[in-house]
Enzyme design. Sequence first.
Site, PDB file in Angstrom:
ATOM      1  CG  ASP A 254     -86.419 -18.793  48.686  1.00  0.00           C
ATOM      2  OD1 ASP A 254     -86.413 -20.030  49.199  1.00  0.00           O
ATOM      3  OD2 ASP A 254     -85.947 -18.496  47.354  1.00  0.00           O
TER       4      ASP A 254
ATOM      5  CE  LYS B  48     -77.910 -11.067  45.208  1.00  0.00           C
ATOM      6  NZ  LYS B  48     -78.788 -11.632  44.200  1.00  0.00           N
TER       7      LYS B  48
ATOM      8  CG  ASP C 234     -81.955 -18.330  53.350  1.00  0.00           C
ATOM      9  OD1 ASP C 234     -81.515 -19.345  52.532  1.00  0.00           O
ATOM     10  OD2 ASP C 234     -81.655 -17.367  53.030  1.00  0.00           O
TER      11      ASP C 234
END
Length: 1011
Positions: free
Chosen positions: A712, A787, A944
């Site tokens: 990742d 985040k 991704d």
Amino acid sequence: MSSAQTPLFLANQTKVFDHLIPLHKPFISSPNPVSQSFPMWRNIAKQAISRSAARLNVSSQTRGLLVSSPESIFSKNLSFRFPVLGSPCHGKGFRCLSGITRREEFSKSERCLSGTLARGYTSVAEEEVLSTDVEEEPEVDELLKEMKKEKKRESHRSWRMKKQDQFGMGRTKFQNLWRRQVKIETEEWERAAAEYMELLTDMCEQKLAPNLPYVKSLFLGWFEPLRDAIAKDQELYRLGKSKATYAHYLDQLPADKISVITMHKLMGHLMTGGDNGCVKVVHAACTVGDAIEQEIRICTFLDKKKKGDDNEESGGVENETSMKEQDKLRKKVNELIKKQKLSAVRKILQSHDYTKPWIADVRAKVGSRLIELLVRTAYIQSPADQQDNDLPDVRPAFVHTFKVAKGSMNSGRKYGVIECDPLVRKGLEKSGRYAVMPYMPMLVPPLKWSGYDKGAYLFLTSYIMKTHGAKQQREALKSAPKGQLQPVFEALDTLGSTKWRVNKRVLTVVDRIWSSGGCVADMVDRSDVPLPEKPDTEDEGILKKWKWEVKSAKKVNSERHSQRCDTELKLSVARKMKDEEAFYYPHNMDFRGRAYPMPPHLNHLGSDLCRGVLEFAEGRPMGISGLRWLKIHLANLYAGGVDKLSLDGRLAFTENHLDDIFDSADRPLEGSRWWLQAEDPFQCLAVCISLTEALRSPSPETVLSHIPIHQDGSCNGLQHYAALGRDTLGAEAVNLVAGEKPADVYSGIATRVLDIMRRDADRDPEVFPEALRARKLLNQVDRKLVKQTVMTSVYGVTYIGARDQIKRRLKERSDFGDEKEVFGAACYAAKVTLAAIDEMFQAARAIMRWFGECAKIIASENETVRWTTPLGLPVVQPYHQMGTKLVKTSLQTLSLQHETDQVIVRRQRTAFPPNFIHSLDGSHMMMTAVACKRAGVCFAGVHDSFWTHACDVDKLNIILREKFVELYSQPILENLLESFEQSFPHLDFPPLPERGDLDLKVVLDSPYFFN
């Protein structure tokens, strides 16, 4: 005919055709003494050679094949019937002599024989027939048709043989899977209709209805009345008594099939898109209409194919009838045109052409009529134990009603909905296993993409891009040269060629949890929250609180209902596919070039549950490296901070929990259930099972592994920005530069936010009022608080968006009193967080601003922002003002939206930065996929996150890094600016932002770039 006159192709005459030698005696027709065709054939041959040779680029050796000579096939002494040239020589009584010519030259000759030369030759023949000998025209036409058919058949056979070789299947096995795939795509509705008919017969004869599952009994009860109502509409149309514009469309399928499609599509829409048991009429109507259109198109295609095969066998008798009908129709249309009755002409043409896509009005009208008939004919009866008296409680299963829109844009507007009865709604949660789902994973490799609508499924409508009605994007894609799109085609084909299967052991655990009520491993609770009873009081405050609690409970139950329906559909697909050795996911893409699997429910893009029950069908020996990566992968899935350790730290974590891992594999629900503590529990369980099998083997490295190992990206959007801007500071924060352990960008931003707040907290509140908020927030700042804002910064998150994100996080912690205090703290925290992001990613923010300025300049001219990705994909942003068109249907007047020419300037501007970055991450994944295929590495990807077998992770890591460096070695921003200036030469664009001096090759040595 004497032996001295032995015709060509017999043994003593083979020298004339020096590329071919005989294997069997060819078919030669008897001489016809009265035939006058021989001079004509000789003429044709001469003209074919002289007029076509140069144009067709035929080698001299090939031209020798058709030289007219006394010994030629056109000799006056015989009438020669051509061998079929559409197939390879070895299949029609001849074989190649490889020693005669070089391989390349012979391939050209063979190509000429199999199509190119034949077409040039016969086109001349047709001209000659017209001028010299009309009697020969049928023979020439027959030759043309036969050659064309044989070429098509051989091409298809060749393609299928290649597929068999490529995917390691025997011929019989491949053909069986092929037939099954064709049936799934073309016969599912027919099969369901036949099943209902059979059940009706059984019910009448043996009274089996009480033994049916609840949902199936509902479908069966609705099927016959709806079918009869549709059949009545069809009969009225055939008798000329129906003037409805949709009538002839409904007459193109059997009533029973239309009935099944209508029921299942409406119920499916209620499951996936329904809000509290109701769907908007406009959405439901278009969904049903679209399904009917697709089925008509498939059936029309199959009927044409069948008629073509039948005509071939019957000598074309039916074809003559068809020609007469076409001639009659043509005359009728011409008469109407002369009378200027164009609307009548349009209706006739529409009713006789089912290959062209329907317009939105037609879909809406067809769907509305069918939904109207279902609403009229479908009823439901309460269970006997719920009836108050002896009379059965029979009521409509669906109700057509209206609701009032909420929100500032459409406040007060009414819209129609179809609302289902609570008993139907309850049944929806169990209807997944009975749903007809044509878009399933494929049993054979998907067709290779070769155009906008050419590829993927064998018969089902497949588009390479989901354009959602965006006309300019669709046109840009269709007009792009095929060579330009070839890298994109190859990448999507690569993703579609990966073989998958169901992990049966994980599915068994999932089924056990689900049948026990769910509510484990992040599965939704199958029970509803009980509604609070109304308090026996007149106190307004208490009653107000009760109403709020009821509203909250209903909201929770509505969300649970949607999640239960979604889970049921996923499990339904898993159960249907669990016994297949392998299946495939055809892929298409969104307008930015991001790839997606086309089957909608169970796929590797989905939740942890989906990923846990899917694995590679092909197993590969782990090897020492693969065993190590499997252990690291387990730590990544467990997460909870473990995934932020170094690779060696993650390896140690797994080895310290081997007993827990073995227990999880052996007794997933009876043991200590350690796997349930993981952030991705079902994927963790799958790895526990695989790792246990390997470690208990005498040779763990040789055990076959089917688990996809993920690599990742680290906040991948910011990785792309750092590479674009050659930003060293940003690159270090997102692991483009090597470090001893992975850099955590969220923790890095949280640290910067905390530093700023500490400085602010020390200031005088009277001079700086935010000091009080800073003091209160000091104990609240962590990576979780910031985040989401950091993640969405790549999408150009605004101050308001950041404020709302942080406000939600603060409310979850319950450390603040009233709403006003939370709001003020969120405002301050959002400003500080955005400032910290700006400070850490200066180059990224500068590029974002440049993107926004360019987009604003373009959109202000009422032009769409468009660009071409590094792989050659044209991208057009689809943000236009939507217009509405009122369409009167039998159910109600519908308001259909359509794209206008007016662009939405603000949307074009704000969406451009993230869309451009997504087009780059899509390009990176596609480049990696193709390179992996060429290296023999199995590949799957989710934006991704790149997946492969454990043994190939090291190879994948090298490839994905090399492709990232290759991608950003191109002058991407320079090319973008140049394309803008060429497209809009009258506009002035700002200069490119300054960039840093990062050497991109450092990515090659960064272990945590993708990990």
